[in-house]
Design a protein around this motif. Structure first.
Motif, PDB file in Angstrom:
ATOM      1  N   PRO A 132      42.534  78.181  15.294  1.00 28.46           N
ATOM      2  CA  PRO A 132      41.398  77.598  15.799  1.00 28.46           C
ATOM      3  C   PRO A 132      40.796  76.228  15.154  1.00 28.46           C
ATOM      4  O   PRO A 132      39.953  75.502  15.832  1.00 28.46           O
ATOM      5  N   THR A 175      40.922  70.131  18.821  1.00 26.78           N
ATOM      6  CA  THR A 175      39.926  71.110  18.748  1.00 26.78           C
ATOM      7  C   THR A 175      38.504  70.682  19.227  1.00 26.78           C
ATOM      8  O   THR A 175      38.346  69.237  19.210  1.00 26.78           O
ATOM      9  N   ARG A 176      37.704  71.481  19.765  1.00 28.78           N
ATOM     10  CA  ARG A 176      36.454  71.065  20.202  1.00 28.78           C
ATOM     11  C   ARG A 176      35.640  70.304  19.263  1.00 28.78           C
ATOM     12  O   ARG A 176      35.101  69.214  19.406  1.00 28.78           O
ATOM     13  N   GLN A 177      35.716  70.708  17.931  1.00 25.47           N
ATOM     14  CA  GLN A 177      34.892  69.977  16.917  1.00 25.47           C
ATOM     15  C   GLN A 177      35.503  68.618  16.912  1.00 25.47           C
ATOM     16  O   GLN A 177      34.524  67.539  16.739  1.00 25.47           O
ATOM     17  N   ASN A 225      38.178  75.926  23.455  1.00 22.90           N
ATOM     18  CA  ASN A 225      38.126  75.752  21.788  1.00 22.90           C
ATOM     19  C   ASN A 225      39.107  74.414  21.651  1.00 22.90           C
ATOM     20  O   ASN A 225      39.049  73.613  20.623  1.00 22.90           O
ATOM     21  N   HIS A 226      40.117  74.531  22.325  1.00 24.59           N
ATOM     22  CA  HIS A 226      41.180  73.304  22.345  1.00 24.59           C
ATOM     23  C   HIS A 226      41.185  72.628  23.641  1.00 24.59           C
ATOM     24  O   HIS A 226      41.118  73.225  24.714  1.00 24.59           O
ATOM     25  N   MET A 284      37.440  82.734  23.841  1.00 20.88           N
ATOM     26  CA  MET A 284      37.953  81.379  23.607  1.00 20.88           C
ATOM     27  C   MET A 284      39.183  81.184  24.648  1.00 20.88           C
ATOM     28  O   MET A 284      39.961  82.082  24.679  1.00 20.88           O
TER      29      MET A 284
END
Length: 565
Positions: free
Chosen positions: A116, A188-190, A90-91, A1
């Motif tokens: 994360p 974050t990606r999410q 991831n970020h 990541m």
């Protein structure tokens, strides 16, 4: 990541190139958005220079103007492209072309890898945000702002007033609670994908297009819907002054930036070569791995804001000339003003200097020249005795006099024959001690040998000026310590008021006043005032002065008793 970087570039493209290569050299992919206001040929040359780096890509260009939707659209497009092209990210860290990494990039990567699921974004409700500048808090979400605040200010203000008058208010999208904060976030990606792929995104975008300064509220509001773990702070060091403008960091801020322990700082001056050399080299910033803590330097910034807005008490300068009532003290120290004392007492100034140990001037606002103590033509700070120089700005002359002689109390004479412009300033100055014997200006006229018709005209004019000055001293805005006596009551018992004045100044020897300075001979003064009355001029400021020539406090000889046979 790893961490992906979105850079919003507006100016100083060579510096943006330097920083972008620093990110990619440490394994962080970068998507650059270049403001559409940048000329096409300049943009193409910039893009060509970076074409050899596979970790750098460019997003669709939008016109970015402060307070408008373009900055949000640019952030959306660049972030979406970064997530699509680099699956290991991831970020996503949003920065500008004027941002500068302060610590080794690996420090930041490791820090975010240990968190994360954490979104770092300043996000607070409008009721909890104390830093909004411009008078629009909740209204930025309930009114529409189709006009640019910078380019169309008149239309902007007219449309805001019109909506207020008509009571127009926008309806918030269902489930949305407006939040505000710094535009520099790390998500974050999410969370970011949830915002960008939301089925209601069109509704949210349509609403925020007409919000004022949407880059400080769009992601800050939507992150509250999707994020599972928010840390309401930015990892970017950005400081703002009292007008809401960002502080710019220069070369001499090097140690200050190091002390902050922050990962990134903005806004860096593009010519700060020392900063770019220090932080973008391989062996730069050998810092401890510690939590970013911009609070370490908050005290310095708070002091800088206070110095800029308030300054030092009584100091005025070209870089900080405050508006009325914004100054930090009208003058920097206490001083005493005497009105009518030199007219009533002989050699009053030498007597006062000896009694108090202060510097006692004569009439420093005399029309002909500045009468400094001892007949000096120039004193501290190169203040000259030129009346023309002083009268260019009499108020500044007084503040300079008190500032240049700080540590030594100044005393001076004042009266209706002097320049009256500083009178109001002295009245509202808490440092001023003003002692007035009303009507004493008539004593020099009484002792003069001019034509009586001329004396009468002068007396009427001086009384009018002093009466106006007394109105200022007795006004509601007065903050000076003021004592006023009529000439009649002062002459009757001069010792007590003189003692009170000396006590307030602080005498050389703490003892009671044994004798007053020698008073001028007032024999015939009462008749002089009566003659003015007979000529139609009523001298009312002196008080009830008797017509006979005997001193007011002299006892009448007792008559011998006699026997009537």
């Amino acid at each position: 990541m790893t961490v992906g970087i979105v850079m919003l570039v507006h100016t100083a493209l060579p510096r943006a190139e330097q920083v972008a290569r620093h990110w990619t050299a440490n394994g962080c992919p970068v998507v650059l958005h270049v403001d559409a206001k940048v000329r096409r040929d300049v943009f193409q040359a910039f893009r060509k220079k970076l074409s050899n780096d596979p970790l750098i890509t460019f997003s669709k260009r939008y016109r970015c103007e402060w307070g408008t939707w373009g900055i949000v659209a640019a952030s959306q497009q660049a972030a979406h492209q970064l997530l699509q092209q680099f699956g290991a990210v991831n970020h996503v860290y949003l920065s500008s072309g004027s941002c500068l990494p302060l610590r080794p990039v690996q420090d930041m990567v490791d820090y975010l890898a240990a968190r994360p699921q954490t979104d770092f974004i300043e996000s607070a409700t409008t009721a909890d945000v104390p830093w909004t500048v411009g008078g629009l808090d909740e209204e930025r979400f309930t009114l529409r702002f189709p006009f640019s605040w910078k380019r169309q200010r008149k239309l902007f203000d007219i449309y805001v007033r019109l909506q207020r008058r008509l009571g127009l208010k926008r309806r918030l999208p269902q489930g949305l609670v407006p939040h505000m904060g710094s535009q520099w976030w790390c998500l974050t990606r999410q969370t970011l994908l949830s915002i960008l792929e939301d089925p209601h995104r069109e509704t949210y975008d349509g609403y925020f297009r007409k919000v004022w300064i949407p880059d400080e509220s769009y992601f800050q509001s939507l992150v509250r819907i999707y994020s599972t773990n928010i840390e309401s702070r930015s990892l970017t060091l950005s400081k703002f002054d009292f007008q809401g403008k960002p502080h710019i960091f220069y070369d001499d801020h090097l140690q200050l930036l190091r002390r902050s322990d922050c990962f990134v700082a903005r806004k860096i001056w593009p010519h700060a070569d020392r900063l770019y050399r220090a932080f973008l080299t391989e062996n730069a910033t050998e810092l401890k791995r510690t939590e970013p803590n911009p609070g370490k330097i908050d005290r310095i910034f708070a002091k800088a804001v206070e110095r800029r807005t308030r300054g030092r008490p009584g100091l005025y300068m070209q870089s900080r000339f405050p508006n009325l009532d914004w100054e930090n003290g009208v003058t920097c120290g206490p001083y005493s003003v005497f009105q009518g004392f030199t007219e009533l007492f002989e050699d009053f100034e030498p007597w006062l200097a000896k009694a108090t140990g202060t510097r006692v001037h004569s009439h420093i606002f005399d029309p002909d020249r500045v009468m400094f103590a001892g007949g000096q033509t120039m004193i501290n700070g190169c203040l000259s005795d030129s009346a023309a120089s002083r009268d260019y700005d009499p108020k500044a002359f007084l503040t300079n006099l008190i500032w240049n002689t700080r540590g030594e109390r100044q005393c001076f004479q004042y009266g209706p024959t002097d320049n009256q412009k500083p009178a109001w300033m002295m009245a509202r100055d808490p440092n001023a001690q003003i002692s007035v014997i009303t009507g004493a200006w008539a004593v020099p006229l009484f002792r003069a040998s001019n034509n009586f018709a001329e004396l009468r005209a002068q007396a009427a004019d001086l009384q009018r000026i002093e009466n106006k000055h007394l109105s200022v001293l007795r006004g509601p805005g007065t903050k000076a310590r003021i004592r006023i006596w009529t000439m009649a009551e002062f002459v009757e018992a001069p010792m007590e008021p003189l003692q009170n004045i000396l006590d307030e100044i602080g005498v050389v020897q703490n003892r009671r006043l044994a004798e007053a300075p020698k008073m001028v001979d007032l024999s015939g003064f009462g008749q002089f005032l009566q003659n003015l009355k007979n000529q139609g001029m009523h001298p009312y400021l002196m008080g009830d002065f008797p017509v006979d020539t005997a001193p007011l406090h002299q006892e009448q000889p007792k008559q011998k008793p006699y026997l009537v046979k």
